[in-house]
Motif scaffolding. Structure first.
Motif, short mmCIF file in Angstrom:
data_model
loop_
_atom_site.label_atom_id
_atom_site.label_comp_id
_atom_site.label_asym_id
_atom_site.label_seq_id
_atom_site.Cartn_x
_atom_site.Cartn_y
_atom_site.Cartn_z
N ARG A 188 99.88 75.01 -27.58
CA ARG A 188 99.50 74.30 -28.80
C ARG A 188 100.21 72.96 -28.92
O ARG A 188 99.99 72.21 -29.87
CB ARG A 188 99.86 75.16 -30.02
CG ARG A 188 98.86 76.28 -30.24
CD ARG A 188 97.60 75.70 -30.78
NE ARG A 188 96.75 76.73 -31.34
CZ ARG A 188 95.44 76.78 -31.12
NH1 ARG A 188 94.86 75.90 -30.35
NH2 ARG A 188 94.71 77.72 -31.67
N GLU A 198 99.93 70.50 -26.84
CA GLU A 198 99.09 69.43 -26.32
C GLU A 198 98.28 68.82 -27.44
O GLU A 198 97.55 69.53 -28.13
CB GLU A 198 98.15 70.01 -25.25
CG GLU A 198 98.82 70.26 -23.93
CD GLU A 198 99.40 68.98 -23.33
OE1 GLU A 198 98.63 68.00 -23.18
OE2 GLU A 198 100.62 68.97 -23.06
N PRO A 199 98.35 67.53 -27.62
CA PRO A 199 97.54 66.93 -28.67
C PRO A 199 96.05 67.05 -28.32
O PRO A 199 95.67 66.91 -27.16
CB PRO A 199 97.96 65.46 -28.67
CG PRO A 199 99.17 65.39 -27.82
CD PRO A 199 99.17 66.57 -26.92
N VAL A 200 95.24 67.35 -29.33
CA VAL A 200 93.80 67.43 -29.10
C VAL A 200 93.11 66.19 -29.66
O VAL A 200 91.93 66.00 -29.48
CB VAL A 200 93.19 68.68 -29.76
CG1 VAL A 200 93.54 69.90 -28.96
CG2 VAL A 200 93.66 68.82 -31.18
N VAL A 201 93.90 65.41 -30.37
CA VAL A 201 93.32 64.22 -30.96
C VAL A 201 93.97 63.01 -30.31
O VAL A 201 95.19 62.90 -30.29
CB VAL A 201 93.55 64.19 -32.48
CG1 VAL A 201 92.91 62.95 -33.07
CG2 VAL A 201 93.00 65.44 -33.12
N TRP A 218 88.46 68.47 -34.33
CA TRP A 218 89.90 68.27 -34.56
C TRP A 218 90.18 66.90 -35.18
O TRP A 218 90.99 66.77 -36.08
CB TRP A 218 90.68 68.40 -33.26
CG TRP A 218 90.67 69.75 -32.66
CD1 TRP A 218 90.18 70.11 -31.45
CD2 TRP A 218 91.21 70.95 -33.22
NE1 TRP A 218 90.37 71.44 -31.21
CE2 TRP A 218 90.99 71.98 -32.29
CE3 TRP A 218 91.83 71.23 -34.43
CZ2 TRP A 218 91.38 73.28 -32.53
CZ3 TRP A 218 92.23 72.54 -34.66
CH2 TRP A 218 92.00 73.55 -33.73
#
Lengths: 402, 435, 540, 192, 212
Positions: E8, E10-13, E59
């Motif tokens: 979790r 890791e940035p998704v944005v 996201w």
């Protein structure tokens, strides 16, 4: 050959040769005693015993010896060093000294000329018995000195036990020996042996079975064998007088013990079982003096000793050890009175000149046994075993009454 | 009761019933006007007198609820509960479709009574068409000066906003609704504090059902005595009944709370009997949460009190679904248990774990892999949940427990028969495959 | 004080606390997950339910209410009668435990929480041994939610303590709940990891093994740990902590309940800031310069040597040329002993207080609040006992100065014999001090690591880490807090207190309490704390 | 607490006159030992001959089991180390290199000299990873040799794979590591 | 860590990505602010607006709406995941929502759902390859009197029979309910260019929902 025989005709030379032969034989025998001790104990416990070294484990004594020799010989820092070293040697030497007077084969006519040349005995002092008693008495010093030198309280306790035990059992033994001496009037061992042979003479055991039995008992005690091995009680004394000993010194104690056994056996055999004699076998009579007869006599004597040794081992692996108070009680309350009574009786017989009359002697013994049984049965005083009638403790009655 | 004249649904089927014009023509907003002339306490008294019991399911008297508000409050919030998620209930839908202004009028009266300046109509997201209808009606009301500043010239301000939900049954619970209104997950709150004291945005809040509010204009215009005259006992006033399932005439009916369940299904004014005249096996008479009746128990009166005599939780939403004799009760059990496990909010342990466990068991039973002990287990698990014994924060698990326990208890023989016909060891085999 | 009756036993408790809290404090073992005294009440685990007496709605007679009440949510009221020992309560506990374990993986053997897990304890005490669920368990994923924390959703019991902590105490709100019902999980918004300076507490508040500390992950089974009650030396807040050690190595630090100071929490800075304790570079042996040679004197002879050399300097240069620098990393007792020793040798000696590291600003939590409302503060003063050594210096009076003054004076050549105490985990010696002290005749440095000063010193003494010592720290607010020794000193070293005890002329074994008793005779401040009771062990 | 009523006084048996003399008993003893001298010997010539184990659950050398993929089955839970009354097990756990498992032992030592072969470790093991084999000929020349490390314990498993040590078969449904490989436990559960 | 964990951290944005919330959408959302005492309360209406405009809430949209409402993105994630109405991955132009309440099921709702699935060749909460249709299921659409019923976007279809499904889905106007919309609540102009790849990384959510 002839030259050799010539030389051997000299008693001194013969004695020297004999002593060497006997020494070698004894040493071997002692080693094999250990072997047989282990074998017999195994057999009695349904095991097979040592069987790894050599066929049937016969080389086990060599291995044991090698082990004793090769192990590290430790002399602890706190021991009394001279005595510590001396004690095992003392034990063995005193054990071996007794062999000097054992009559192995009577008179020998070496060259077959009908003239007796030598005695098959290293030495035959006229007072052989006294010598034996002296040497036997000395044997305890090995134990006592060893225990003392250990500087270890358990070993010291063992030594004290050994002393007390030796002291207690020398007396009955001496009395029994005195019986034989009184009967035969001899002190030389060969003489005593020969007094049991020939026409009309019986082995002393026939005259004095009770004395013989007491002799056996004291012999066990004197040699520190079970059930009298108070001096080396592992359970109580972590080994006893030889606690601190290791390697060859420990081995010497071992040898000493077995040497003691052998000499003791020989002694009893001479005193009560006719030495090398067997009745009705012609060449085992004092009259047979050939070399072959000598060898036969020696074999018979050795066999009798072997039988005794077996008895020693048999008893050892059958009976448990006495408690010390039982040991004392047996000697002072059991053996000593019986011995004194026997002594008195034999004195009377001697006065009457009936000391070799089977009926009188056996009758006396029978009466004695009966007496002992009556005393033991009615008075409730055991000569050995448990202390029966201890006084009841104050609270005990109350508890029992409930 | 053929003589019953509909009040709440009087405009149903009327052309343009959603418009202000038609509503006004039927005497609309007269109740609001009358109420605004009274003091708010007088309105509350009137409603109390009428004994208007909440139509959302619990049946708590609305006037009493309003009187719980603290006297010294500055702001109050009125929430209108239009999150009608209980299957098979659709009375609010019908109400909003047919006469949205009646609801708005009710909101005005309730807001005035509770001195709320703002009312949020919490509408479930599945009401798409109804949302547009209601929103248009509100726009119309604003335009007509019925909402906004100075309502009907009374000096009373009221804003009505529609707040759409997003698909969660538990938001129909009043504190769940409040949480959802605040933009959070719809987890019911612990009480106390009660919403009347500290509700939405920390303000005193009243939550009323759409149908409850729709009754208010009529109480105001016709009076509490008229309201008391409909029905009997403590179950008075017009009530909407929903009927669905394989009946000849499913739909929403208005009536008094003095009919029996049988009447609802077979009455000419109502269900007109079963399709093809098949027998009734079971009825969920008040929405599935209230529990189940067998075909022999149809004599139950559809009022607030009688259902308890039949092992039901209450009248609920008075929305009956009929199960015919050809239906496999295992499927009913599966459907009911799935609903609750899907809709449990996940806050209280007994409900979160219990509903999903019951669903797992029910699916296995439906697969023909039930075991007799599963029935006991279902009974035990359903007995260990709910607000009434104190095991949970909200009433959802009560609603889960009653139908499932009812199904297992009342139709136990049927389930046992199914299990008896199963091949030996099937349950274990299925379990092995599943695991 | 309210009087309430629990299980027929009347107890007294503080007003306004929940019944659960009152019961716990009075010694009842009431199972609970969601309740935490430092967090808001949600009453969602439904494990602490109790029976309560209420007036009957009609007759107004008191009687047992037919339903159960969550004891965490019910505040105590004088005269209240409740019970936890009824069948209904116990049945609920049993049922609840079964539910909690329905989907719990039972991987206790590899779970770090095993041994201090409330699921285990409660299951053992209140639950049944077997689950009646035969269907497959729901397995939620494991998540890496931050640089220090792992989340095992499959072990979670959804007590939401962690979420509430992040909302209410740290105020950072990284944690959230996703999905609903049986599928609900704890989660974070991807890419915004849980990395606030107090995040370690979520592991502490987690009653099960769902949130685990990566720093301690798989390091030790907790039942092998032995604990010592200590005080965090990281900053002047003085959080009460527990040092968990095993095999003489610190394994982790945990906060202890300490009302008014750190409550139930501690910051990550302190929690993970102990690693220097096991640094191999530490000074572990005394080192004495004899001519050009360095040698390691026997500890026994040390007193004599030090005394002799100091006396030499006093004779040569006068007592005023002697100075001692008391580090704020020292315990009060050690500072007192050292000051006492120096003042006895040289009555005019200067007592200086040591370097106080200041880093950044005070950080208040929940983030964004001001210092008055803060539930927790990480202080900028990064030493535990600045106030303590000041107290000691004040007590001895005479010539005293602060660190800056000391550096200046040293630069002016005011001292010829100086005892410098360090004990910092990082380099601290200012250049000016190093150069000026390099010139003097007699320099004793007591420090944990080699520095510019230890190279110049005539005698280097090992300073031990705080976990190896015992004594007391005085926090920013003047609260005196004793701490225990948790591990042994490294081989070769000796506790500072022990050798200072000897130097100051005492015989026997040093112990903080013993010295505090001596100090209390002279210093009023220590009179009350001298017999300070241990903090009562509080539930998680 | 011993009550007064629990105390039983045992009186010494009365001895007869003959018994007091001990001689008959001695004779009896001598006879017994003599008889045994000629009995069949029960000695087994150990390294050459080996006797069948008389008990099924003989507890000998430990082994560390492998799973189907040949990896060590142990999950480094320290239960055996905790249960061990002789403190002869030493484990160092670490993150496992495998996907389905979290923890594994990097080091697993058993001091076979210190071990008392009580079998508590296998009782404690939740994954049946440690077992006591019926192998009893355990010899070594040095103490170090007798500290069995992981490799050696796994070797014991390879050698004794075929034998299934018999032990207390009650295993409650522990699902392995909490990861996917549950069927192993089921199988084991059935095997007993 | 070798074992399976979802990372979790890791940035998704993408920090530099162009905002997905257009000015129009923001304006629409901001118009809700006066309605509620707190900004957070606007979350649900805002999410409705975003889903109406973008079709789903990825996201990035979550993060942006969080910034707009001054709440933590995790709060948005929390709320979205609680409600079943919101799509966190792209959905089809038309969403077919089938009711599975007990009334509909008694009248054949299950067959209708199967028919829809068969016809579109997808499962629940999935989208057809051409992006035209998605399937959802709801617990109750409150159309029990006309069961089985289904929604196509906002249009309710009543008394649907499994046999009618192909014809119903083929009908181009099946999503048109013909009702006028209120200006106050109407969504902003729908951005046709929906597939601009801004919010592509939703695989995590997919995985999460699958695992449930």
């Amino acid at each position: 050959m002839d030259w050799l025989i010539e030389q051997l005709k000299d008693q001194l030379v013969f004695s020297v040769v004999l002593s060497l032969v006997v020494f070698a034989a004894i040493m071997t025998a002692v080693a094999y005693c250990i072997y047989f001790e282990r074998k017999i104990s195994a057999w009695m416990q349904d095991r097979v015993g040592p069987n790894r070294v050599g066929p049937l484990g016969l080389l086990q004594p060599m291995a044991d010896g090698a082990k004793f020799l090769l192990k590290e010989d430790i002399i602890p820092a706190f021991v009394d060093k001279p005595l510590f070293v001396l004690a095992p040697a003392f034990a063995l030497i005193m054990g071996l000294a007794g062999f000097a007077i054992l009559p192995w084969g009577g008179m020998v006519d070496l060259d077959g000329d009908g003239v007796v040349d030598v005695m098959c005995q290293v030495a035959d002092p006229g007072v052989g018995l006294l010598y034996l008693l002296a040497v036997g008495g000395m044997a305890v010093y090995g134990v006592v000195v060893g225990g003392w030198a250990n500087n270890n309280k358990f070993a010291f306790l063992a030594a004290m036990r050994a002393t007390a035990q030796m002291l207690s059992y020398e007396i009955p033994m001496a009395l029994v020996i005195l019986l034989v001496v009184m009967t035969t009037g001899q002190l030389g061992l060969d003489d005593i042996a020969r007094s049991q042979m020939g026409e009309g003479n019986l082995w002393h055991v026939c005259h004095h079975p009770v004395a013989f039995f007491i002799m056996l008992v004291t012999l066990f005690a004197e040699t520190n064998r079970t059930p009298f091995d108070m001096a080396e009680a592992e359970q109580e004394l972590i080994g006893g007088y030889h606690t601190e000993y290791s390697a060859l010194k420990f081995g010497l104690f071992f040898l000493g013990e077995y040497a003691h056994m052998i000499i003791g056996s020989g002694f009893v055999i001479v005193l009560f079982l006719g030495g090398w004699h067997l009745p009705w076998v012609s060449f085992l009579q004092p009259e047979a003096t050939s070399v072959w007869a000598m060898l036969a006599k020696m074999s018979v004597f050795a066999t009798k000793i072997a039988a005794f040794l077996f008895l020693f081992m048999w008893v050892r692996w059958t009976l448990p050890r006495f408690r010390f108070d039982q040991l004392m009680r047996l000697s002072w309350k059991g053996l000593l009175p019986v011995c004194l009574m026997l002594f008195a009786y034999v004195t009377v017989l001697l006065y009457l000149g009936r000391q070799t009359d089977l009926m009188w002697t056996l009758g006396g013994n029978g009466v004695l046994i009966l007496l002992v049984l009556i005393v033991a049965g009615t008075m409730g005083v055991p000569v050995s075993g448990r202390q029966g009638n201890l006084s009841t403790l104050p609270w005990e009655g109350a508890v029992r009454a409930r | 009761m053929g003589s019953y004249e509909p009040v709440l649904l009087k405009n149903r089927g009327v052309e343009g019933s959603c418009t202000l014009k038609v509503h006004r023509a039927g005497g609309g907003y007269a109740g609001a006007e009358k109420a605004l002339k009274l003091s708010s306490d007088e309105v509350i008294e009137e409603v109390k007198k009428a004994n208007l019991r909440g139509r959302g399911g619990a049946g708590f008297p609305a006037g009493v609820k309003w009187s719980f508000l603290p006297k010294d409050r500055e702001k109050t919030i009125l929430c209108v509960n239009g999150d009608e998620s209980e299957p098979p209930t659709f009375s609010n839908r019908v109400l909003m479709e047919s006469d949205p202004h009646m609801l708005i009028e009710g909101i005005i009266i309730a807001a005035y009574a509770t001195r709320s300046q703002v009312a949020y109509v919490y509408l479930r997201v599945e009401f798409h068409e109804q949302f547009h209808i209601l929103q248009l009606a509100i726009d119309e009301a604003y335009a007509a000066g019925l909402l906004g500043k100075d309502v009907l010239g009374s000096g009373f301000d009221l804003d009505v906003y529609v707040h759409r939900g997003a698909g969660a049954y538990v938001c129909g619970e009043e504190t769940g609704l409040i949480e959802s209104l605040e933009g959070k997950r719809g987890w019911p709150r612990i009480k106390p504090p009660f919403p009347a004291v500290e509700g939405a945005f920390g303000l005193p809040t009243v939550v009323n059902n759409v149908e409850t509010l729709a009754n208010l204009p009529h109480i105001m215009t016709r009076g509490a005595d008229w309201f008391q005259s409909i029905g009997a006992g403590s179950s008075t006033g017009p009530k909407l009944f929903c009927l669905s399932g394989p009946v000849n005439r499913p739909g929403c009916f208005e009536g008094a709370m003095d009919m029996t369940c049988e009447e609802l299904i077979y009455g000419d004014d109502y269900g007109r009997g079963m399709v093809d005249d098949v027998g009734v096996k079971a009825v969920f008479p008040g929405g599935i949460s209230m529990g189940v009746l067998t075909g022999d128990e149809l004599g139950m009166k559809m009022d607030f009190d009688d259902p308890r005599n039949f092992g039901l939780l209450g009248l609920g939403t008075a929305a009956a679904v009929v199960v015919d004799v050809e239906t496999d009760m295992r499927d009913v059990l599966l459907n009911v248990s799935r609903f609750y496990s899907h809709e449990s909010c996940g806050q209280c342990t007994q409900c979160r774990e219990g509903t999903s466990w019951m669903y797992r068991i029910a699916s296995r039973i439906a697969m023909g892999a039930g075991r007799i002990e599963d029935l006991d287990l279902l009974e035990q698990v359903s007995g260990r949940m709910g607000m009434m014994p104190g095991y949970s924060i909200c009433g959802l698990p009560d609603g889960a427990a009653f139908p499932i326990r009812g199904l297992v208890q009342k139709f136990r023989t049927e389930y046992e028969e199914h299990m008896g016909r199963q091949r030996d060891g099937r349950a274990e085999a299925v379990l092995r495959v599943l695991n | 004080m309210a009087k309430i009756t629990i299980d027929n036993q009347e107890i007294e408790c503080r007003d306004g606390i929940p019944v659960l809290q009152a019961a716990l404090e009075a010694g009842w073992d009431v199972p609970h997950y969601c309740y935490h005294p430092g967090l808001s009440v949600v009453a969602s685990c439904r494990l602490c339910l109790m029976e309560m007496q209420l007036p009957h709605p009609k007759t107004r007679e008191m009687g047992w209410a037919p339903k159960l009440f969550p004891s965490c949510q019910t505040p105590v009221k004088d005269g209240m009668v409740v019970r936890f020992d009824s069948g209904a309560v116990e049945q609920n506990q049993k049922a609840c435990m079964e539910y909690f374990l329905l989907n719990h993986p039972l991987d206790c053997p590899v779970c770090d929480q095993a041994g201090e897990c409330h699921l285990q304890d409660y299951s053992y005490k209140f639950g049944e041994s077997e689950s009646r669920m035969h269907d497959q368990k729901q397995v939620n994923p494991k998540k890496d939610i931050g640089p220090q924390t792992l989340l095992y959703s499959d072990r979670c019991v959804m007590c939401t303590r962690c979420v509430r902590f992040a909302e209410e105490v740290s105020g950072t709100e990284e944690l959230c709940i996703v999905n609903r019902g049986g599928r609900a999980e704890i989660d974070i918004f991807p890419g915004i990891p849980l990395d606030n300076p107090m995040q370690g507490n979520v592991v502490d508040v987690c009653p099960v093994g769902a949130l685990l500390d990566k720093d301690f992950l798989f390091k030790k089974r907790v039942w092998f740990l032995e604990s010592g009650d200590s005080v965090c030396p990281g900053c002047s807040t003085g959080c009460a902590i527990r040092v968990d050690q095993s095999d003489n190595r610190v394994q982790r630090l945990k906060p202890r309940y300490n009302p008014g100071v750190n409550e139930w929490w501690m910051c990550d800075e302190g929690r993970f800031g102990w690693k220097y304790v096991h640094d191999v570079e530490r000074v572990t042996r005394p080192r004495l310069r004899r001519g050009a040679e360095m040698e390691t004197p026997a500890w026994e002879s040390l007193g004599e040597i030090v005394r002799y050399r100091f006396e030499q300097q006093v004779d040569r240069h006068g007592a005023a040329k002697v100075a001692v620098l008391l580090s704020p990393m020292m315990a009060c007792e050690e500072a007192w002993l050292l000051a006492k020793f120096v003042r006895e040798l040289a009555p005019d000696a200067t007592i200086a207080t040591g370097f106080v590291p200041m880093v950044g600003e005070e950080r208040c939590f929940p983030v964004g609040c001001n210092a008055d409302d803060a539930k927790f503060v990480i202080r900028r003063e990064k030493c535990p006992n600045g106030r303590g050594v000041e107290l000691v210096a004040e007590h001895f009076g005479g010539s005293t100065c602060d660190f800056d003054g000391f550096v200046t004076k040293a630069g002016e050549g005011a001292f010829e014999a100086v005892w410098v105490v360090g004990g910092y985990s990082e380099e601290w010696v200012p250049k000016a001090l190093a150069t000026s002290l390099a010139k003097i005749e007699m320099l004793v440095v007591q420090d944990m690591f080699e520095s510019a000063l230890t190279g110049e010193a005539e005698l280097v003494l090992p300073a031990c880490a705080w976990v190896e010592r015992d004594g007391s720290f005085v926090n920013h607010a003047g609260l005196i807090q004793p701490f225990e020794r948790a591990i042994n000193v490294p081989d070769g070293a000796r506790r500072d207190g022990q050798y200072l005890f000897g130097l100051a002329g005492f015989e026997g074994l040093y112990s903080g309490a013993r010295v505090r008793a001596l100090m209390a005779e002279e210093m009023d401040a220590f009179r009350e704390i001298a017999e300070a009771p241990r903090q009562p062990a509080h539930q998680h | 607490m011993i009550e007064e009523k629990d105390i039983i006084n045992v009186d010494e048996p009365e001895l007869t006159a003959g018994e007091r003399l001990y001689l008959p008993q001695i004779a009896g003893g001598m006879r017994t030992t003599l008889r045994h001298m000629f009995k069949k010997k029960i000695t087994v010539q150990y390294p050459e001959q080996k006797r069948e184990l008389r008990t099924e659950n003989y507890r000998g050398v430990h082994r560390l089991n492998r799973d189907e993929q040949g990896r060590v089955a142990c999950v480094a839970c320290f239960m055996c180390q905790t249960a061990c009354p002789a403190h002869c097990i030493h484990i160092v756990g670490a993150e496992s290199p495998w996907e389905d498992r979290e923890k594994y032992p990097v080091q697993f030592d058993i001091d076979e000299l210190r071990c008392i072969y009580c079998g508590m470790c296998e009782e404690a093991c939740p994954v049946d990873a440690i077992e006591l084999t019926p192998e009893y000929d355990l010899v070594g020349r040095t103490r170090e040799e007798m500290i069995f490390d992981k490799e050696k314990l796994l070797m014991v498993f390879d050698r004794t794979k075929e034998t299934k040590p018999r032990k207390n078969p009650k295993i409650t449904g522990y699902s392995g590591t909490g990861c996917a490989d549950e069927h192993t436990v089921t199988e084991r559960g059935e095997a007993h | 860590m070798a074992w399976k964990t979802i990372d979790r951290n890791e940035p998704v944005v993408d920090a530099g990505a162009t905002p997905v919330l257009t000015e129009a959408i923001r304006g629409k959302i901001e118009s809700f602010f006066p309605r509620y005492p707190t900004k957070r309360a606007v979350l649900l209406p805002a999410l409705h607006v975003i889903q109406d405009a973008l079709g789903f809430i990825g996201w990035q949209a979550m993060k942006e709406v969080a910034d707009l409402l001054e709440i933590h993105p995790s709060a948005v994630f929390d709320t979205i995941s609680f409600y079943t109405h919101f799509w966190t991955k792209p959905r089809g132009e038309k969403v077919v929502t089938v009711c599975r309440s007990i009334s509909c099921e008694l009248l054949g709702g299950r067959e209708v759902l199967e028919a829809v699935k068969d016809h579109l060749g997808i499962g629940e909460h999935e989208t057809t390859g051409d992006g035209k249709y998605s399937i959802a299921v709801e617990e109750c659409l409150a159309g029990c009197d006309h069961g089985p019923c289904l929604l196509v976007n906002e249009r309710m279809h009543k008394c649907v029979k499994a046999a009618d499904v192909p014809a119903l889905l083929a009908d181009a106007g099946n999503a048109d309910h013909g009702l006028p919309r209120s200006d106050l609540f109407d969504g902003p102009v729908v951005d046709d260019d929906r597939d601009d790849g801004v919010i592509a990384s939703t695989s995590d959510v997919v995985e999460m929902q699958d695992s449930n």
